[in-house]
Structure formats: C-alpha cells, structure tokens
Design a protein around this motif. Structure first.
Motif, PDB file in Angstrom:
ATOM      1  N   GLY A  30       0.778  -1.233   0.000  1.00  0.00           N
ATOM      2  CA  GLY A  30       0.000   0.000   0.000  1.00  0.00           C
ATOM      3  C   GLY A  30       0.812   1.286   0.000  1.00  0.00           C
ATOM      4  O   GLY A  30       0.406   2.281   0.635  1.00  0.00           O
ATOM      5  N   VAL A  31       1.939   1.260  -0.676  1.00  0.00           N
ATOM      6  CA  VAL A  31       2.730   2.488  -0.830  1.00  0.00           C
ATOM      7  C   VAL A  31       2.985   2.712  -2.317  1.00  0.00           C
ATOM      8  O   VAL A  31       2.617   1.897  -3.150  1.00  0.00           O
ATOM      9  CB  VAL A  31       4.073   2.418  -0.063  1.00  0.00           C
ATOM     10  CG1 VAL A  31       3.830   2.296   1.429  1.00  0.00           C
ATOM     11  CG2 VAL A  31       4.947   1.283  -0.575  1.00  0.00           C
ATOM     12  N   THR A  32       3.624   3.825  -2.627  1.00  0.00           N
ATOM     13  CA  THR A  32       3.942   4.111  -4.017  1.00  0.00           C
ATOM     14  C   THR A  32       5.236   3.403  -4.423  1.00  0.00           C
ATOM     15  O   THR A  32       6.042   3.018  -3.567  1.00  0.00           O
ATOM     16  CB  THR A  32       4.125   5.619  -4.246  1.00  0.00           C
ATOM     17  OG1 THR A  32       5.244   6.071  -3.453  1.00  0.00           O
ATOM     18  CG2 THR A  32       2.887   6.384  -3.845  1.00  0.00           C
ATOM     19  N   THR A  35       8.284   5.105  -3.202  1.00  0.00           N
ATOM     20  CA  THR A  35       8.637   4.842  -1.803  1.00  0.00           C
ATOM     21  C   THR A  35       9.440   3.560  -1.692  1.00  0.00           C
ATOM     22  O   THR A  35      10.420   3.491  -0.924  1.00  0.00           O
ATOM     23  CB  THR A  35       7.373   4.772  -0.936  1.00  0.00           C
ATOM     24  OG1 THR A  35       6.748   6.072  -0.921  1.00  0.00           O
ATOM     25  CG2 THR A  35       7.689   4.375   0.496  1.00  0.00           C
TER      26      THR A  35
ATOM     27  N   ARG B  73      -3.967   8.202 -11.189  1.00  0.00           N
ATOM     28  CA  ARG B  73      -3.944   7.346 -10.004  1.00  0.00           C
ATOM     29  C   ARG B  73      -3.030   7.933  -8.928  1.00  0.00           C
ATOM     30  O   ARG B  73      -3.292   7.806  -7.738  1.00  0.00           O
ATOM     31  CB  ARG B  73      -3.470   5.958 -10.404  1.00  0.00           C
ATOM     32  CG  ARG B  73      -3.622   4.930  -9.308  1.00  0.00           C
ATOM     33  CD  ARG B  73      -3.361   3.524  -9.837  1.00  0.00           C
ATOM     34  NE  ARG B  73      -3.071   2.622  -8.724  1.00  0.00           N
ATOM     35  CZ  ARG B  73      -1.993   1.875  -8.621  1.00  0.00           C
ATOM     36  NH1 ARG B  73      -1.085   1.903  -9.557  1.00  0.00           N
ATOM     37  NH2 ARG B  73      -1.802   1.084  -7.586  1.00  0.00           N
ATOM     38  N   GLU B  74      -1.953   8.550  -9.351  1.00  0.00           N
ATOM     39  CA  GLU B  74      -0.969   9.049  -8.383  1.00  0.00           C
ATOM     40  C   GLU B  74      -1.483  10.233  -7.577  1.00  0.00           C
ATOM     41  O   GLU B  74      -0.978  10.517  -6.498  1.00  0.00           O
ATOM     42  CB  GLU B  74       0.317   9.444  -9.116  1.00  0.00           C
ATOM     43  CG  GLU B  74       1.114   8.257  -9.651  1.00  0.00           C
ATOM     44  CD  GLU B  74       2.439   8.678 -10.235  1.00  0.00           C
ATOM     45  OE1 GLU B  74       2.704   9.895 -10.317  1.00  0.00           O
ATOM     46  OE2 GLU B  74       3.218   7.793 -10.600  1.00  0.00           O
ATOM     47  N   GLN B  77      -2.847   8.984  -4.294  1.00  0.00           N
ATOM     48  CA  GLN B  77      -1.971   8.224  -3.409  1.00  0.00           C
ATOM     49  C   GLN B  77      -1.131   9.155  -2.555  1.00  0.00           C
ATOM     50  O   GLN B  77      -0.472  10.052  -3.069  1.00  0.00           O
ATOM     51  CB  GLN B  77      -1.018   7.349  -4.236  1.00  0.00           C
ATOM     52  CG  GLN B  77      -1.657   6.169  -4.894  1.00  0.00           C
ATOM     53  CD  GLN B  77      -0.644   5.361  -5.687  1.00  0.00           C
ATOM     54  OE1 GLN B  77       0.214   5.911  -6.359  1.00  0.00           O
ATOM     55  NE2 GLN B  77      -0.735   4.061  -5.593  1.00  0.00           N
ATOM     56  N   ASP B  79       1.299   8.151   0.660  1.00  0.00           N
ATOM     57  CA  ASP B  79       1.676   7.162   1.671  1.00  0.00           C
ATOM     58  C   ASP B  79       2.465   7.826   2.792  1.00  0.00           C
ATOM     59  O   ASP B  79       2.578   9.064   2.862  1.00  0.00           O
ATOM     60  CB  ASP B  79       2.461   6.007   1.024  1.00  0.00           C
ATOM     61  CG  ASP B  79       3.741   6.472   0.347  1.00  0.00           C
ATOM     62  OD1 ASP B  79       4.269   5.718  -0.492  1.00  0.00           O
ATOM     63  OD2 ASP B  79       4.202   7.596   0.639  1.00  0.00           O
ATOM     64  N   ASP B  82       5.243  10.301   1.819  1.00  0.00           N
ATOM     65  CA  ASP B  82       4.695  11.579   1.357  1.00  0.00           C
ATOM     66  C   ASP B  82       4.274  12.436   2.546  1.00  0.00           C
ATOM     67  O   ASP B  82       4.523  13.655   2.573  1.00  0.00           O
ATOM     68  CB  ASP B  82       3.494  11.358   0.432  1.00  0.00           C
ATOM     69  CG  ASP B  82       3.864  10.592  -0.825  1.00  0.00           C
ATOM     70  OD1 ASP B  82       3.072   9.712  -1.238  1.00  0.00           O
ATOM     71  OD2 ASP B  82       4.939  10.855  -1.385  1.00  0.00           O
TER      72      ASP B  82
END
Lengths: 69, 147
Positions: A30-32, A35, B73-74, B77, B79, B82
């Motif tokens: 569940g991260v990019t 990351t 999509r980005e 997001q 997380d 970020d």
C-alpha cells in the motif's frame, strides 16, 4: 555520533520471490513505487508498521529483511 | 529507476517552486528594488498584485491539470513517506514565516519610517511567498535526497 542507518535486503528478496517488481511490492503493502525505490536506496527508513508489512510480503522475519547499524 | 522518475507530488513541488520564483520573483524585485518607499506608498498596488496572483493561479492550475491527466492514479496516493515529507516541509516553512515576520516587526527597514497598509501588506506577502518557496523546495529536495 554517526547517523544510524537502517539497511534492507528488499532488492534481493524481490529477485528471489520470482523477480517481483517494485510496483508489485508497492501494491502489496500500500505504498507508491517511488517509496519502495527510496527504501531500497536507503533514502527513507520505513515506519515499524510498514517494515512489518514488507517483511510479511516476503513471508520472512523482520530481522531478515531489515538490519540496523 | 531513472533520475526523472517522479511521483505526482514531487512533480507538483517542482512546478510550484518554479512558478513561485517565476511570478513572484520579478514582482517583488520590481516592487522593492526599483521603487523607493515614497513611490511604493503612492502607487496603486492592486493591479500588479492582482495580475501576479491571477497569473500564478492560472499557471499552477494548468500545470497541475496536465500532471493529473498524465497520472490520475498518483494524485490520490499519499503514503507515509509523502506525509513525512509534507510534515517536514511545513515545519521548515512555518519556521521561516514566523522568523521573518518577527524580524520585520522589530527590525527597521527603508520603509519603516512611514509604514502604511500597502507597504506592510506587501512585506507580509513577501514573507508568506518566501515561506511557501521554502516549503516547495524542501519537498522537492526531500524526494530527491531522502527524508
């Protein structure tokens, strides 16, 4: 006193897990993808929760995925 | 990973930093360098201010729409990394803002002798814009170099 570093074996573990991509690993926890890249490059130390999730993605104990020096 | 493999939030920070410098850099340079305090008091500041803010808003909106269309999509997001970078940049920006305002209040400037609403508002705007520039550059730097 030197800045403590958290090292990891993510890249090797991804390779051993059937050449899992960074995007696949990112989606699992569940991260990019960026990351995951930052963690592998030791530019970002994940939180404890994320570290456990990453270890769980490979079904490995935390100590086998991360080390602290 | 290439050096230009950036997430939407990182691209946004670079764009905001560039736009802030491009629009408000010339604005404040012309305001504080070319006009002496008597002229700053007497000129009608609203048109250039509105033009600068309007231009900034338009450029920011257009570039972010473009970035969002390229990676929809980005944009949703965000997380923990970020959020950590955002918190760090906010801390630095607030520190700069509070320091500059405190300095302005207690340090004589060329305009101190006869401050009025127009001059004071422009100086405070400068403090705010500078702190936002610190925020954007801290975000961009943190994404490139690490948190």
């Amino acid at each position: 006193m030197a800045k403590p570093k958290v090292k990891n074996n993510l890249r090797r573990l991804r390779f051993e897990a059937g050449e899992m991509t960074q995007q696949e690993l990112a989606d699992r926890v569940g991260v990019t993808r960026q990351t995951v890249i930052a963690i592998e490059g030791e530019k970002y130390a994940p939180s404890l929760e994320l570290a456990f999730q990453l270890a769980g993605a490979f079904k490995k104990p935390l100590s086998e995925v991360f080390s602290y020096e | 990973m290439t050096q230009l493999d950036m997430h939407y939030h990182e691209k946004s920070a670079w764009v905001c930093a560039a736009m802030t410098l491009s629009v408000f850099g010339p604005y404040f340079v012309s305001l504080f360098w070319w006009f002496d305090p008597d002229q700053v008091r007497s000129i009608w500041l609203m048109p250039p201010f509105v033009a600068a803010v309007g231009l900034y808003a338009l450029l920011i909106t257009l570039t972010h729409v473009y970035l969002a269309l390229r990676a929809p999509r980005e944009t949703e997001q965000m997380d923990e990394r970020d959020r950590a970078i955002e918190a760090k940049s906010s801390k630095y920006a607030y520190g700069v803002l509070s320091t500059m305002i405190g300095t302005f209040l207690f340090t004589p400037t060329p305009w101190s002798r006869e401050l009025n609403f127009s001059v004071t508002s422009q100086i405070l705007l400068f403090c705010f814009v500078l702190s936002e520039l610190v925020r954007f550059t801290t975000v961009a730097w943190s994404y490139r170099r690490g948190v």
